[in-house]
Scaffold this motif. Structure first.
Motif, PDB file in Angstrom:
ATOM      1  N   LEU A 191       0.828  -1.213   0.000  1.00 23.77           N
ATOM      2  CA  LEU A 191       0.000   0.000   0.000  1.00 23.77           C
ATOM      3  C   LEU A 191       0.860   1.260   0.000  1.00 23.77           C
ATOM      4  CD1 LEU A 191      -2.758  -1.161   2.512  1.00 23.77           C
ATOM      5  CD2 LEU A 191      -2.978  -0.946   0.023  1.00 23.77           C
ATOM      6  N   CYS A 192       1.958   1.258   0.740  1.00 19.75           N
ATOM      7  CA  CYS A 192       2.862   2.410   0.730  1.00 19.75           C
ATOM      8  C   CYS A 192       3.482   2.609  -0.651  1.00 19.75           C
ATOM      9  CB  CYS A 192       3.957   2.237   1.778  1.00 19.75           C
ATOM     10  SG  CYS A 192       3.416   2.454   3.488  1.00 19.75           S
ATOM     11  N   SER A 193       3.743   1.507  -1.350  1.00 21.74           N
ATOM     12  CA  SER A 193       4.294   1.602  -2.705  1.00 21.74           C
ATOM     13  C   SER A 193       3.296   2.247  -3.654  1.00 21.74           C
ATOM     14  CB  SER A 193       4.693   0.206  -3.212  1.00 21.74           C
ATOM     15  OG  SER A 193       5.729  -0.345  -2.414  1.00 21.74           O
ATOM     16  N   LEU A 194       2.009   1.984  -3.436  1.00 19.73           N
ATOM     17  CA  LEU A 194       0.983   2.612  -4.273  1.00 19.73           C
ATOM     18  C   LEU A 194       0.934   4.112  -4.033  1.00 19.73           C
ATOM     19  CD1 LEU A 194      -1.976   0.070  -3.999  1.00 19.73           C
ATOM     20  CD2 LEU A 194      -0.040   0.076  -5.580  1.00 19.73           C
ATOM     21  N   VAL A 195       1.155   4.529  -2.779  1.00 20.95           N
ATOM     22  CA  VAL A 195       1.188   5.957  -2.464  1.00 20.95           C
ATOM     23  C   VAL A 195       2.335   6.633  -3.212  1.00 20.95           C
ATOM     24  CG1 VAL A 195       1.564   7.652  -0.622  1.00 20.95           C
ATOM     25  CG2 VAL A 195       0.102   5.652  -0.207  1.00 20.95           C
ATOM     26  N   ALA A 196       3.482   5.970  -3.230  1.00 17.21           N
ATOM     27  CA  ALA A 196       4.694   6.573  -3.783  1.00 17.21           C
ATOM     28  C   ALA A 196       4.779   6.482  -5.300  1.00 17.21           C
ATOM     29  CB  ALA A 196       5.927   5.911  -3.167  1.00 17.21           C
ATOM     30  N   ALA A 197       4.069   5.525  -5.900  1.00 19.84           N
ATOM     31  CA  ALA A 197       4.306   5.197  -7.308  1.00 19.84           C
ATOM     32  C   ALA A 197       3.359   5.863  -8.282  1.00 19.84           C
ATOM     33  CB  ALA A 197       4.242   3.682  -7.489  1.00 19.84           C
ATOM     34  N   GLY A 198       2.369   6.612  -7.805  1.00 23.08           N
ATOM     35  CA  GLY A 198       1.399   7.185  -8.722  1.00 23.08           C
ATOM     36  C   GLY A 198       0.627   6.093  -9.432  1.00 23.08           C
ATOM     37  N   ASP A 199       0.621   6.125 -10.763  1.00 25.82           N
ATOM     38  CA  ASP A 199      -0.103   5.099 -11.514  1.00 25.82           C
ATOM     39  C   ASP A 199       0.836   4.062 -12.115  1.00 25.82           C
ATOM     40  OD1 ASP A 199       1.125   6.607 -13.427  1.00 25.82           O
ATOM     41  OD2 ASP A 199      -0.693   7.037 -14.592  1.00 25.82           O
ATOM     42  N   ARG A 200       1.965   3.840 -11.475  1.00 28.11           N
ATOM     43  CA  ARG A 200       2.952   2.894 -12.004  1.00 28.11           C
ATOM     44  C   ARG A 200       2.420   1.463 -12.019  1.00 28.11           C
ATOM     45  NH1 ARG A 200       8.688   2.842 -12.235  1.00 28.11           N
ATOM     46  NH2 ARG A 200       9.134   1.491 -14.008  1.00 28.11           N
ATOM     47  N   SER A 223       1.199   6.469   6.676  1.00 33.06           N
ATOM     48  CA  SER A 223      -0.049   5.732   6.825  1.00 33.06           C
ATOM     49  C   SER A 223      -0.769   5.676   5.482  1.00 33.06           C
ATOM     50  CB  SER A 223      -0.953   6.403   7.865  1.00 33.06           C
ATOM     51  OG  SER A 223      -2.268   5.867   7.789  1.00 33.06           O
ATOM     52  N   PRO A 224      -0.920   4.501   4.877  1.00 35.78           N
ATOM     53  CA  PRO A 224      -1.708   4.428   3.640  1.00 35.78           C
ATOM     54  C   PRO A 224      -3.120   4.977   3.822  1.00 35.78           C
ATOM     55  CG  PRO A 224      -0.462   2.403   3.953  1.00 35.78           C
ATOM     56  CD  PRO A 224      -0.301   3.213   5.211  1.00 35.78           C
ATOM     57  N   LEU A 225      -3.686   4.798   5.015  1.00 35.41           N
ATOM     58  CA  LEU A 225      -5.020   5.329   5.262  1.00 35.41           C
ATOM     59  C   LEU A 225      -5.025   6.856   5.195  1.00 35.41           C
ATOM     60  CD1 LEU A 225      -7.976   4.805   6.062  1.00 35.41           C
ATOM     61  CD2 LEU A 225      -7.243   4.876   8.462  1.00 35.41           C
ATOM     62  N   GLU A 226      -4.037   7.480   5.838  1.00 31.74           N
ATOM     63  CA  GLU A 226      -3.957   8.946   5.821  1.00 31.74           C
ATOM     64  C   GLU A 226      -3.585   9.475   4.440  1.00 31.74           C
ATOM     65  OE1 GLU A 226      -4.720  11.025   8.156  1.00 31.74           O
ATOM     66  OE2 GLU A 226      -5.034   9.630   9.823  1.00 31.74           O
ATOM     67  N   GLN A 227      -2.885   8.664   3.642  1.00 35.03           N
ATOM     68  CA  GLN A 227      -2.433   9.093   2.322  1.00 35.03           C
ATOM     69  C   GLN A 227      -3.271   8.487   1.205  1.00 35.03           C
ATOM     70  OE1 GLN A 227       0.001  11.377   2.036  1.00 35.03           O
ATOM     71  NE2 GLN A 227       0.124  11.420   4.268  1.00 35.03           N
ATOM     72  N   ALA A 228      -4.497   8.064   1.536  1.00 38.18           N
ATOM     73  CA  ALA A 228      -5.341   7.389   0.543  1.00 38.18           C
ATOM     74  C   ALA A 228      -5.580   8.252  -0.695  1.00 38.18           C
ATOM     75  CB  ALA A 228      -6.668   6.992   1.178  1.00 38.18           C
ATOM     76  N   MET A 266      -9.827   1.456   5.239  1.00 35.46           N
ATOM     77  CA  MET A 266      -9.006   1.692   4.056  1.00 35.46           C
ATOM     78  C   MET A 266      -9.837   1.552   2.786  1.00 35.46           C
ATOM     79  SD  MET A 266      -5.919   2.500   3.234  1.00 35.46           S
ATOM     80  CE  MET A 266      -5.325   2.869   1.585  1.00 35.46           C
ATOM     81  N   VAL A 267     -10.694   0.548   2.747  1.00 37.33           N
ATOM     82  CA  VAL A 267     -11.561   0.337   1.592  1.00 37.33           C
ATOM     83  C   VAL A 267     -12.481   1.546   1.399  1.00 37.33           C
ATOM     84  CG1 VAL A 267     -13.482  -1.041   0.713  1.00 37.33           C
ATOM     85  CG2 VAL A 267     -11.471  -2.179   1.674  1.00 37.33           C
ATOM     86  N   LYS A 268     -13.052   2.010   2.493  1.00 32.53           N
ATOM     87  CA  LYS A 268     -13.955   3.159   2.421  1.00 32.53           C
ATOM     88  C   LYS A 268     -13.227   4.401   1.921  1.00 32.53           C
ATOM     89  CE  LYS A 268     -16.979   6.070   5.262  1.00 32.53           C
ATOM     90  NZ  LYS A 268     -17.470   6.334   6.639  1.00 32.53           N
ATOM     91  N   ALA A 269     -12.009   4.628   2.419  1.00 38.57           N
ATOM     92  CA  ALA A 269     -11.246   5.822   2.015  1.00 38.57           C
ATOM     93  C   ALA A 269     -10.934   5.791   0.527  1.00 38.57           C
ATOM     94  CB  ALA A 269      -9.960   5.910   2.831  1.00 38.57           C
ATOM     95  N   LEU A 270     -10.585   4.620  -0.004  1.00 36.62           N
ATOM     96  CA  LEU A 270     -10.277   4.528  -1.433  1.00 36.62           C
ATOM     97  C   LEU A 270     -11.532   4.710  -2.281  1.00 36.62           C
ATOM     98  CD1 LEU A 270      -7.655   1.618  -1.525  1.00 36.62           C
ATOM     99  CD2 LEU A 270      -7.241   4.072  -1.721  1.00 36.62           C
ATOM    100  N   LYS A 271     -12.632   4.126  -1.831  1.00 34.82           N
ATOM    101  CA  LYS A 271     -13.885   4.303  -2.579  1.00 34.82           C
ATOM    102  C   LYS A 271     -14.277   5.768  -2.642  1.00 34.82           C
ATOM    103  CE  LYS A 271     -16.006  -0.248  -1.924  1.00 34.82           C
ATOM    104  NZ  LYS A 271     -17.124  -1.010  -1.299  1.00 34.82           N
ATOM    105  N   GLU A 272     -14.068   6.491  -1.556  1.00 39.87           N
ATOM    106  CA  GLU A 272     -14.408   7.908  -1.538  1.00 39.87           C
ATOM    107  C   GLU A 272     -13.545   8.706  -2.501  1.00 39.87           C
ATOM    108  OE1 GLU A 272     -14.031   8.951   2.566  1.00 39.87           O
ATOM    109  OE2 GLU A 272     -16.047   8.226   3.097  1.00 39.87           O
ATOM    110  N   GLN A 273     -12.354   8.171  -2.829  1.00 43.23           N
ATOM    111  CA  GLN A 273     -11.481   8.825  -3.794  1.00 43.23           C
ATOM    112  C   GLN A 273     -11.764   8.367  -5.218  1.00 43.23           C
ATOM    113  OE1 GLN A 273      -9.324  11.239  -3.023  1.00 43.23           O
ATOM    114  NE2 GLN A 273      -9.955  11.078  -0.878  1.00 43.23           N
TER     115      GLN A 273
END
Length: 634
Positions: free
Chosen positions: A501-510, A556-561, A587-594
């Motif tokens: 999850l942290c890698s997804l935060v850092a990688a954009g759409d990689r 925090s992946p949750l804080e950086q969703a 975490m699921v809810k935060a991503l859905k909201e985005q």
């Protein structure tokens, strides 16, 4: 990111290959072996049976093999949540920890009847050791009270009487007796230290009743050690000398305790001779009667096994072709161990100490023929600060499929995170390579097996250093033309889920898509909820939130969703007591909201680390379908 949903996707495109190896077959081969113990006639071990989730005791003699565990029992300790040391052998009977109630049971070797030796419902047991001279067991006791969780070493007679041997430390591991049973040694440590950062080697003199007359800390003796060291795996040789592993030189190497309490090195290779001791009673070195050691070590990511003389250093290597060794046991005539290779996930080896002839007692059956197995290739690459990171690369492999196009890449991030992945057969990986994926199984900085400095690179840097290694691995493989840059995927479980999850935060759409299996998304919440053994682990990995609160927001992946745009599939056990279900739900809810595409599958009966074959197969099938949905087609 928008999915490309082409119903006419070509079957030959890597990632869509068909295979005779089903998900059910991949997880059916997930058996494993642990806690080897032996006497002159027999070898016993605990074997995990994935079909029903039980851990059963098996016996081997020259006359054959048999299962000893009756219906209704399962041998597994939950001390420190990770267990270990759940089996020991005495004269004419065995003792084991029963999984359901965590009590010690005695079982005959002939009638196989079981009776409870302990009946303390608020306690768990592990690290079993037989004290035949006093007709008793020595065990680690974990007592859960309303006030605290307490640990101590206790003695329990064959008739059930209990006596405390030593207490006061926060944690204990690996009790061992001298040949005359008059000396007891063990490992202990206190919070906030961890078993791979700083421990004490303790030695005690016992009276005839087995009570401690005096004890001392070997680690308190001033010697060449100039920094904290982590001891593990103490044992006495046949002459009564105390041996141990310690990482004072930078690697976990064997040392001998001198009469004055200092340490002297034993001839060995400059490499780690053990991984981090997450479980009780690990055994990667073993003293033999002829002043030699049977020992294993990791070198360049691959394991070795040898006999080495403790004085002259003469070495004879054993079991060629295997790359991981653990749970060593010997009766002086034969050496036993659990070993793994690129073609076998786990096998119990029987090695003649005179001729070095090798016999396979039991092995997890292969799911694929050897010629179809994708074998690990060592992966070395540059990462942050120009440091070298490690891993294994598995090319796509299927004899009925081929494609000139580079394969999609699936990154595996292991749990722990102070753990490792090994160059042994993993049918989960074969499931992916059979379908046209290449797999990079990473030992990011912070993994074990590469020395203390590498292991400690995650100190205060979790969510940074490991993520650097993930992204550097992707760049390395893409630049080399070994994988399809447009189809990169990543998965991880537990701590590996956090790195994912942290890698997804850092990688954009990689990444095209990702999977988190009971992964950490809120490290601060994990810190609050975790058990005693790991109560200070998050502070070591990230820092004290009272001192560095900003880190818990930044990492925090949750804080950086809001920074995540990659589709994610989540898998969560509803009985998980480590990563609580509500953490994944948030975490699921935060991503859905985005507006991020998310799928979440829950399993009512699963805990932290799935065990049911149906669950494991469903995870593979659902994960594959999710990736295929988001695959970029050629």
């Amino acid at each position: 990111m928008n999915a490309t949903r082409e119903s006419s996707a070509k079957a030959e495109q890597p990632g869509f290959w068909t295979s005779s190896m089903s998900a059910a077959q991949a997880v059916a081969a997930a058996s494993d072996y642990a806690d080897l113990v032996c006497d002159e006639q027999r070898l016993l071990w605990i074997e995990f049976h994935p079909e029903d989730g039980r851990s059963l005791i098996h016996e081997w003699t020259e006359a054959g093999q048999r299962c000893l565990t009756p219906l209704g029992y399962s041998a597994r300790s939950r001390v420190y949540e990770y267990g270990g040391g759940a089996l020991c052998l005495a004269s004419g009977f065995l003792c084991f920890v029963n999984e359901d109630d965590q009590q010690i049971y005695v079982q005959g070797l002939q009638d196989l009847g079981c009776r409870a030796l302990t009946q303390r419902g608020d306690c768990r047991y592990g690290a079993l050791l037989n004290d035949a001279m006093r007709a008793r067991l020595i065990a680690l006791e974990e007592c859960h009270t309303a006030r605290a969780v307490e640990h101590r070493l206790v003695a329990i007679s064959y008739t059930g009487e209990r006596e405390v041997i030593t207490e006061g430390a926060d944690f204990y591991n690996s009790p061992c007796l001298s040949p005359d049973c008059l000396h007891l040694a063990w490992i202990e440590w206190d919070r906030p230290h961890l078993p791979w950062t700083q421990t004490r080697l303790m030695s005690a003199v016992l009276n005839e009743r087995g009570q401690v007359v005096s004890k001392k800390s070997i680690s308190s003796v001033q010697s060449q050690a100039s920094q904290p060291e982590a001891f593990q795996q103490p044992q006495f040789d046949s002459s009564g000398d105390l041996l141990c592993l310690t990482d004072r030189s930078g690697y976990w190497l064997p040392w001998r305790v001198r009469d004055d309490g200092g340490l002297e090195s034993v001839p060995s290779q400059p490499a780690d001779h053990a991984p981090a001791p997450w479980q009780l009673n690990p055994r990667h070195i073993l003293a033999l009667p002829d002043d030699s050691l049977a020992l294993s070590w990791m070198e360049g990511g691959y394991g070795h096994l040898a006999l080495r003389h403790t004085i002259g250093g003469e070495e004879q290597r054993l079991a060629h072709g295997y790359q991981r060794f653990r749970s060593l046991a010997s009766n002086g005539r034969w050496l036993y161990c659990v070993a793994g290779s690129a073609l076998c996930s786990a096998a119990i080896l029987h090695i003649d100490l005179l001729t070095h002839a090798l016999q396979i007692i039991r092995a997890v059956p292969a799911t694929l023929p050897a010629e179809e197995v994708s074998q690990p290739q060592r992966l070395l690459y540059r990462s942050g600060r120009g440091e070298t990171a490690h891993g294994y690369f598995y090319p796509s492999s299927n004899r009925n499929q081929a494609s000139p196009a580079p394969p999609p890449l699936l990154i595996f991030t292991h749990g722990g995170p102070t753990s490792a992945t090994y160059a042994v057969l993993d049918n989960r990986i074969q499931y992916w390579t059979q379908r046209g994926f290449a797999v990079a199984d990473l030992n990011y900085r912070g993994s074990v097996g590469f020395g203390r400095a590498y292991r400690h690179r995650l100190r205060g840097q979790w969510g940074v250093v490991d993520v650097e290694d993930v992204l550097a691995a992707v760049d390395h493989l893409v630049d080399a033309g070994r994988v399809d840059a447009g189809n990169i995927f990543i998965r991880g479980s537990s701590a590996g889920g956090y790195t994912t999850l942290c890698s997804l935060v850092a990688a954009g759409d990689r990444f095209r898509a990702a999977a988190s299996l009971y992964g950490v998304s809120d490290p601060l919440r994990l810190r609050i909820n975790t058990h005693k053994f790991e109560a200070d682990y998050i502070d070591w990995l990230i820092g004290d939130p009272a001192d560095v609160p900003e880190r818990y927001v930044q990492r925090s992946p949750l804080e950086q969703a809001a920074e995540i745009s990659t589709p994610v599939i989540f898998f969560q056990g509803l009985q998980d007591g480590v990563v609580l279900p509500e953490q994944t739900e948030r975490m699921v809810k935060a991503l859905k909201e985005q507006g991020v595409p998310v799928k979440c599958l829950t399993f009512a009966e699963e805990r932290h680390g799935f065990r049911a074959p149906g669950t494991l197969a469903s995870v593979l099938e659902e994960e594959l379908a999710f990736y295929q949905c988001w695959m970029q087609h050629a």
